[in-house]
Design a protein around this motif. Sequence first.
Motif, PDB file in Angstrom:
ATOM      1  N   THR A  55       2.810   2.641   2.058  1.00 38.69           N
ATOM      2  CA  THR A  55       2.918   3.444   3.282  1.00 38.69           C
ATOM      3  C   THR A  55       3.413   2.562   4.419  1.00 38.69           C
ATOM      4  O   THR A  55       3.004   1.400   4.542  1.00 38.69           O
TER       5      THR A  55
ATOM      6  N   SER B  29      -0.713   6.575   1.549  1.00 41.96           N
ATOM      7  CA  SER B  29      -0.616   5.549   0.507  1.00 41.96           C
ATOM      8  C   SER B  29      -0.478   6.251  -0.834  1.00 41.96           C
ATOM      9  O   SER B  29      -0.949   7.367  -1.013  1.00 41.96           O
TER      10      SER B  29
ATOM     11  N   ASN C  74       0.813  -1.219   0.000  1.00 39.26           N
ATOM     12  CA  ASN C  74       0.000   0.000   0.000  1.00 39.26           C
ATOM     13  C   ASN C  74       0.845   1.266   0.000  1.00 39.26           C
ATOM     14  O   ASN C  74       0.327   2.372   0.184  1.00 39.26           O
TER      15      ASN C  74
END
Length: 346
Positions: free
Chosen positions: A232, A277, A230
């Motif tokens: 992040t 993200s 994602n």
Amino acid sequence: MKPMGKRALALAVLMLAASGALAQGRPGAGWWQLPAGIAPPPVPPGNAMSAAKVALGRRLFHDADLSINGTLSCATCHDQRRAFSDGVRAHPGAHGEPGLRNVPSLVNVAWFTPLTWGDPAQTTLERQALVPITGDDPIEMGMKGQEAELARRLSGNPCYRKLFRKAFPETRGRIDLASVSRALAAFERTLVSYDTPWDRARAGGDPLPEAARRGEAAFAQCAGCHAGPNFTDLRFHRLPGGAADADLDSVIDSGRDAGLARATRRAEDAGMIRTPSLRNAAITAPYLHDGSAPTLEAAIARHGLALSPARTAELVAFMGELTDRTITTDPRHARPGARCDIASGY
Ligand code: HEC
Ligand code: HEC
């Protein structure tokens, strides 16, 4: 006909139980079609997935009755066409109060904790949903102290009465803020997006175009923070522009955004922001917690990494391959019609 033997009966009961488990949406049981290597998201013990709950959450998500004056639904700010973000710097609240932060995408939030740009206390979707509804810093939907009014509005609608009963049999369908937030959270857990050219290339499909592949290689210097599937690490960082302000109280009192310190009130947290993200970034402009970067190029420049324009262009080309072309039109997430449907399409 011969009556069913004991064994056959036990087997039938087992099979019924198994199909019940499917309908309940236990992890991996149909709610999430996930690529190899992605585990189903955590679901809090008290809020199992069910078709009725997701259908209810979807209806609530798109309903402006959740705001004090009927002007805002969750979907006003979290617009499906923009991967559940909104295209403006900071969305105003129900009475036109200025917004504080840029509206983030909700894609794959089921896997995110903490939630939001800067509040480590927002660890579950159930809890976070109360912030826009009843929060007053800033005011978004403006329902603080209006729980009875919210219950009254929803109870007046026969479809809601039916859906709450089906979704929350354990409370006989009680309509209150707790069940509203639980249904919203269940719906948000279905906003799943792993269908992008990048995901397909990773799974052995068509390779990415040349420029995007160069961008992916250059992305190694970004992946420390924009980590994992994602993009992040879900941690807090301070970009060069994010000023660490010595006089924290005056920043907070002035209404300016002190980042993580706004929640923790610790001077060392000033200007710290949770890594966003990058999925669907190409369609979620403007960027950064305050929406101050109009383009991906501008957002990258704010990291102070001294990248050449050519390198920046490659990185932007790479991020362009992180766009899911189905999530923005998936009818299962769209505003439901007047028909009071429990089938959620899963
Ligand atoms: C007025 C616009 C607005 C409305 C209405 C709104 N939101 Fe948001 N939402 C935001 C903003 C702005 C943020 C970022 C807040 C922050 O970081 O402090 C956010 C953040 C979130 C997040 C965290 C996402 C992440 O990546 O961590 C979730 C989840 C969320 N909202 C769900 C909802 C739900 C559910 C509703 C309806 C009950 C809703 N929002 C209504 C503006 C809005
Ligand atoms: C030290 C951690 C870190 C590194 C390294 C990093 N980022 Fe970020 N990135 C962040 C944080 C934190 C934010 C949010 C900052 C803010 O909102 O003020 C962010 C924001 C962004 C955004 C805006 C996304 C949005 O939805 O608003 C983009 C695009 C981005 N980064 C791309 C990159 C690229 C490309 C690289 C590598 C060249 C990179 N980042 C390296 C932490 C990092």
